[in-house]
Motif scaffolding. Structure first.
Motif, short mmCIF file in Angstrom:
data_model
loop_
_atom_site.label_atom_id
_atom_site.label_comp_id
_atom_site.label_asym_id
_atom_site.label_seq_id
_atom_site.Cartn_x
_atom_site.Cartn_y
_atom_site.Cartn_z
N GLU A 257 -11.50 2.29 10.56
CA GLU A 257 -10.96 2.68 11.86
C GLU A 257 -9.75 1.82 12.21
O GLU A 257 -9.68 0.64 11.83
CB GLU A 257 -12.04 2.53 12.93
N GLN A 258 -8.82 2.38 12.95
CA GLN A 258 -7.64 1.67 13.47
C GLN A 258 -6.89 0.91 12.36
O GLN A 258 -6.56 -0.27 12.52
CB GLN A 258 -8.04 0.74 14.60
N GLU A 259 -6.64 1.59 11.25
CA GLU A 259 -5.92 1.04 10.10
C GLU A 259 -6.62 -0.16 9.47
O GLU A 259 -6.00 -0.97 8.79
CB GLU A 259 -4.48 0.67 10.49
N GLY A 260 -7.93 -0.26 9.66
CA GLY A 260 -8.70 -1.36 9.10
C GLY A 260 -9.34 -1.00 7.77
O GLY A 260 -9.32 0.15 7.35
N PRO A 261 -9.91 -1.99 7.11
CA PRO A 261 -10.55 -1.78 5.82
C PRO A 261 -11.84 -0.96 5.96
O PRO A 261 -12.39 -0.87 7.05
CB PRO A 261 -10.84 -3.19 5.33
N PRO A 262 -12.29 -0.42 4.85
CA PRO A 262 -11.81 -0.60 3.49
C PRO A 262 -10.59 0.27 3.20
O PRO A 262 -10.33 1.25 3.89
CB PRO A 262 -13.00 -0.18 2.61
N TYR A 263 -9.88 -0.12 2.15
CA TYR A 263 -8.70 0.60 1.69
C TYR A 263 -8.92 1.05 0.25
O TYR A 263 -9.55 0.36 -0.53
CB TYR A 263 -7.46 -0.32 1.70
N ARG A 264 -8.37 2.22 -0.09
CA ARG A 264 -8.32 2.61 -1.50
C ARG A 264 -6.98 2.11 -2.02
O ARG A 264 -5.94 2.42 -1.46
CB ARG A 264 -8.42 4.12 -1.69
N ILE A 265 -7.03 1.30 -3.08
CA ILE A 265 -5.85 0.62 -3.61
C ILE A 265 -5.60 1.05 -5.05
O ILE A 265 -6.54 1.16 -5.84
CB ILE A 265 -6.05 -0.92 -3.61
N ARG A 266 -4.32 1.30 -5.39
CA ARG A 266 -3.93 1.44 -6.79
C ARG A 266 -3.26 0.13 -7.17
O ARG A 266 -2.21 -0.22 -6.64
CB ARG A 266 -2.96 2.58 -7.03
N TRP A 267 -3.91 -0.60 -8.07
CA TRP A 267 -3.40 -1.89 -8.51
C TRP A 267 -2.29 -1.69 -9.52
O TRP A 267 -2.18 -0.63 -10.14
CB TRP A 267 -4.54 -2.73 -9.10
N ASP A 268 -1.45 -2.70 -9.68
CA ASP A 268 -0.31 -2.60 -10.59
C ASP A 268 -0.71 -2.37 -12.04
O ASP A 268 0.11 -1.92 -12.83
CB ASP A 268 0.58 -3.84 -10.48
N ASP A 269 -1.97 -2.64 -12.39
CA ASP A 269 -2.41 -2.36 -13.77
C ASP A 269 -2.87 -0.91 -13.94
O ASP A 269 -3.34 -0.52 -15.00
CB ASP A 269 -3.51 -3.33 -14.20
N GLY A 270 -2.77 -0.10 -12.86
CA GLY A 270 -3.11 1.32 -12.92
C GLY A 270 -4.51 1.66 -12.47
O GLY A 270 -4.82 2.83 -12.27
N THR A 271 -5.36 0.66 -12.28
CA THR A 271 -6.72 0.93 -11.82
C THR A 271 -6.72 1.17 -10.31
O THR A 271 -5.81 0.75 -9.60
CB THR A 271 -7.67 -0.23 -12.16
N GLU A 272 -7.76 1.85 -9.83
CA GLU A 272 -7.94 2.09 -8.40
C GLU A 272 -9.31 1.56 -8.00
O GLU A 272 -10.26 1.60 -8.78
CB GLU A 272 -7.85 3.57 -8.07
N SER A 273 -9.40 1.08 -6.75
CA SER A 273 -10.68 0.60 -6.24
C SER A 273 -10.67 0.60 -4.73
O SER A 273 -9.62 0.70 -4.09
CB SER A 273 -10.97 -0.81 -6.76
#
Length: 67
Positions: free
Chosen positions: A31-47
């Motif tokens: 909520e309100q731009e808070g975590p959790p976030y889906r991230i694409r890391w520079d090595d290509g993985t997502e989490s």
């Protein structure tokens, strides 16, 4: 911490000799731009990521201003 889609997450390493980790916010799931976030890391993985004290955000607006 607040982040928006497109912002960059930077995780500074507390371990000597270990480099920082970089990723791009793909989705904001909290909520309100808070975590959790889906991230694409520079090595290509997502989490799903909940930032700790070693993380900071580089917003799209600050990246555009510095160009």
């Amino acid at each position: 911490m607040q982040a928006a889609v497109g912002d960059r997450i930077i995780i500074e390493s507390a371990t000597l000799g270990r480099s920082a980790r970089f990723g791009e916010v793909l989705a904001v799931l909290g909520e309100q731009e808070g975590p959790p976030y889906r991230i694409r890391w520079d090595d290509g993985t997502e989490s799903l990521y909940c930032p700790g004290p070693d993380a900071r955000v580089r917003t799209i607006s600050s990246a555009v201003e510095s160009v």
